[in-house]
Design a protein around this motif. Structure first.
Motif, short mmCIF file in Angstrom:
data_model
loop_
_atom_site.label_atom_id
_atom_site.label_comp_id
_atom_site.label_asym_id
_atom_site.label_seq_id
_atom_site.Cartn_x
_atom_site.Cartn_y
_atom_site.Cartn_z
N ARG A 92 27.48 5.16 11.15
CA ARG A 92 28.45 4.30 10.47
C ARG A 92 29.86 4.84 10.63
O ARG A 92 30.73 4.64 9.79
CB ARG A 92 28.09 4.16 8.99
N ALA A 93 30.05 5.52 11.77
CA ALA A 93 31.34 6.16 12.02
C ALA A 93 32.47 5.16 12.17
O ALA A 93 33.64 5.53 12.18
CB ALA A 93 31.26 7.02 13.28
N SER A 94 32.13 3.89 12.30
CA SER A 94 33.17 2.87 12.46
C SER A 94 33.93 2.59 11.17
O SER A 94 34.90 1.86 11.17
CB SER A 94 32.56 1.58 13.00
N GLY A 95 33.50 3.17 10.06
CA GLY A 95 34.27 3.17 8.82
C GLY A 95 34.63 1.81 8.29
O GLY A 95 33.77 0.97 8.06
N CYS B 213 33.54 -4.32 6.49
CA CYS B 213 33.82 -5.77 6.47
C CYS B 213 32.88 -6.52 7.40
O CYS B 213 32.27 -7.52 7.02
CB CYS B 213 35.27 -6.01 6.86
N HIS B 214 32.74 -6.02 8.62
CA HIS B 214 31.97 -6.76 9.63
C HIS B 214 30.47 -6.73 9.36
O HIS B 214 29.74 -7.54 9.92
CB HIS B 214 32.28 -6.21 11.03
N ARG B 215 30.04 -5.84 8.47
CA ARG B 215 28.62 -5.85 8.11
C ARG B 215 28.27 -7.17 7.41
O ARG B 215 27.15 -7.66 7.50
CB ARG B 215 28.31 -4.66 7.20
N ASN B 216 29.24 -7.76 6.74
CA ASN B 216 29.04 -9.04 6.06
C ASN B 216 29.44 -10.22 6.94
O ASN B 216 28.85 -11.30 6.87
CB ASN B 216 29.85 -9.09 4.76
N GLU B 217 30.47 -10.03 7.76
CA GLU B 217 30.99 -11.13 8.57
C GLU B 217 30.20 -11.34 9.86
O GLU B 217 29.83 -12.46 10.20
CB GLU B 217 32.48 -10.88 8.90
N THR B 218 29.98 -10.25 10.60
CA THR B 218 29.25 -10.31 11.88
C THR B 218 28.26 -9.15 11.91
O THR B 218 28.43 -8.18 12.66
CB THR B 218 30.21 -10.23 13.09
N ALA C 36 25.11 -3.91 13.66
CA ALA C 36 23.76 -3.38 13.92
C ALA C 36 23.64 -2.91 15.37
O ALA C 36 23.07 -1.84 15.64
CB ALA C 36 22.73 -4.46 13.63
N GLN C 37 24.17 -3.69 16.31
CA GLN C 37 24.11 -3.29 17.71
C GLN C 37 24.89 -2.01 17.95
O GLN C 37 24.41 -1.10 18.65
CB GLN C 37 24.67 -4.41 18.59
N PHE C 38 26.09 -1.94 17.38
CA PHE C 38 26.89 -0.74 17.58
C PHE C 38 26.22 0.49 16.97
O PHE C 38 26.23 1.57 17.56
CB PHE C 38 28.29 -0.92 16.97
N GLU C 39 25.64 0.34 15.79
CA GLU C 39 25.03 1.49 15.12
C GLU C 39 23.81 2.02 15.86
O GLU C 39 23.42 3.17 15.67
CB GLU C 39 24.68 1.11 13.68
N CYS D 188 35.16 1.94 16.31
CA CYS D 188 35.58 0.63 16.79
C CYS D 188 36.98 0.70 17.41
O CYS D 188 37.24 0.10 18.46
CB CYS D 188 35.59 -0.38 15.65
N LEU D 189 37.88 1.43 16.75
CA LEU D 189 39.26 1.50 17.22
C LEU D 189 39.41 2.28 18.52
O LEU D 189 40.39 2.10 19.24
CB LEU D 189 40.16 2.10 16.14
N ASP D 190 38.45 3.14 18.82
CA ASP D 190 38.51 3.85 20.11
C ASP D 190 38.49 2.85 21.27
O ASP D 190 39.12 3.07 22.30
CB ASP D 190 37.34 4.82 20.24
N CYS D 191 37.76 1.77 21.11
CA CYS D 191 37.66 0.76 22.16
C CYS D 191 38.64 -0.39 21.95
O CYS D 191 39.13 -0.98 22.92
CB CYS D 191 36.24 0.21 22.23
#
Length: 414
Positions: free
Chosen positions: A44-47, A52-57, A62-65, A76-79
């Protein structure tokens, strides 16, 4: 009271024990990391993005984790951080870009990006449809010149005549659905790695799956996916996929990880010490897509490297004979198509056919002959697809040539 021969108090006891076991399993499952070997904090390093996106998308999170990126602490911000040449988007207090091009990937994967950029998956793929008309004004001219030097005539070219005939909606939703892999980006990069690895799971296993290559390498003009599925390689892969380690480290890939080859194994992988590459043309020895195929400039090296992969499973005499048979089919098909091209030139010189492309039935028949049937023979030959060599290939080519001759005869004056 009894139930099917079981006393009620015994049934209650059994259900009670099962309930305890189930509750314990649930608690154990909740206590485990979402991905084996990684803590919830890591995945869950995307902080704030994930909150927010856990509820929105949720699927995106899930794919990123589940990805190796999350396990390595990539956020997320790295990319999605804005890089030079990219358009910034204000997003809930963050400045981000949705254009996750190869420019983001090359921060960590510079070698892979360089290899990809010299392949035909790069600028030649995009130019095959759009020509140079679709290049952004900010795209460096020297990059176009360098790609044209590697692939003469494949980059600095006009738009595809058939794509223009079919129209922009078909080009956008059809042609560019595949050829966008080599899009020249406004930030100076080429394409996006997500075409093969996906945007958020960024999985090696996905890029190794034949279905991923089959998104584009299928259909009547380049039926590689269908040919692979018919071949012994494809049949074995479907039967033994569950035994394979599709996530294995590319440079450490062994036959125990991948005892059956996929497209990536033969064209890119470092199987048993072979050189890993993201230039999918390195091991190709012929221009099979051309009407009349010629050997590529690096024919000897390419053939040696591809045969080196074949030799991981097959004996030298088998490999040598396979290539001899395949090249014999290439030569035979070349002769048929070359003769047909000469015949079409004669018809045009006689004034029975215009020079404009795709304005007469003969244009389409000729195109189908070499672009569909002729290519199919050659691809089937090098990928062990017997039905595609014969029924979908040679037979179809001869059948189309016969129809073309009949139509030419109808055009000719008495």
């Amino acid at each position: 009271m009894a139930f099917a021969g079981i006393r009620f108090r015994d049934l209650v006891a059994v259900v009670g024990v099962a309930g305890v076991l189930m509750a314990g399993a649930v608690l154990l499952h909740q206590a485990r990391p979402r991905v084996a070997g990684r803590s919830p904090e890591q995945i869950r390093a995307s902080g704030e993005c994930a909150n927010c996106h856990r509820n929105e998308t949720g699927a995106v999170v899930a794919q990123f984790e589940m990805s190796a990126h999350a396990g390595a602490g990539v956020t997320c911000l790295d990319c999605h951080q804005v890089r030079p040449g990219q358009t910034a988007l204000e997003h809930h207090g963050f400045e981000i870009t949705t254009a996750t091009t190869a420019l983001a990937c090359q921060d960590c994967h510079a070698d892979e990006v360089r290899q990809f950029e010299r392949s035909r998956h790069a600028l030649p793929a995009y130019a095959a449809v759009m020509g140079t008309e679709g290049y952004p004004a900010t795209f460096p001219a020297e990059r176009i010149a360098r790609a044209e030097e590697i692939h003469p005539g494949a980059v600095a070219r006009p738009p595809n005549a058939l794509a223009r005939l079919e129209g922009s909606p078909t080009t956008v939703s059809g042609c560019l659905g595949c050829h966008d892999i080599g899009r020249p980006n406004a930030d100076g990069s080429i394409g996006t790695c997500t075409a093969c690895h996906s945007r958020h799971s960024t999985a090696i296993s996905l890029a190794r799956a034949p279905a991923t290559c089959g998104q584009c390498h299928m259909g009547p003009d380049h039926a590689q996916k269908e040919i692979y599925s018919e071949s012994k390689h494809g049949i074995l892969f479907e039967a033994q996929r569950h035994l394979m380690n599709l996530d294995a480290e590319p440079k450490l890939l062994t036959a125990f990880d991948m005892p059956v080859p996929t497209c990536a194994t033969c064209h890119m992988s470092g199987l048993e010490g072979a050189k890993v590459t993201h230039d999918t043309t390195e091991r190709l020895s012929w221009w099979l897509f051309a009407p009349v195929s010629e050997k590529r400039p690096h024919y000897d090296q390419a053939q040696a490297e591809m045969q080196g992969i074949c030799l991981k499973c097959h004996a030298q005499n088998q490999v040598t004979q396979f290539y001899a048979d395949a090249e014999a089919l290439v030569e035979t098909t070349n002769a048929r198509v070359a003769e047909l091209m000469e015949r079409m030139a004669e018809v045009q010189e006689a004034g029975l056919l215009t020079e404009a492309p795709f304005d007469e039935p003969l244009d389409f028949l000729f195109f189908d002959a070499w672009h569909y049937a002729g290519r199919t023979v050659k691809h089937g030959a090098f990928m062990d697809g017997a039905d595609f060599v014969q029924w979908h290939g040679t037979y179809d080519l001869i059948n189309r040539i016969t129809e073309i001759e009949e139509r030419i005869g109808a055009l000719s004056p008495e």
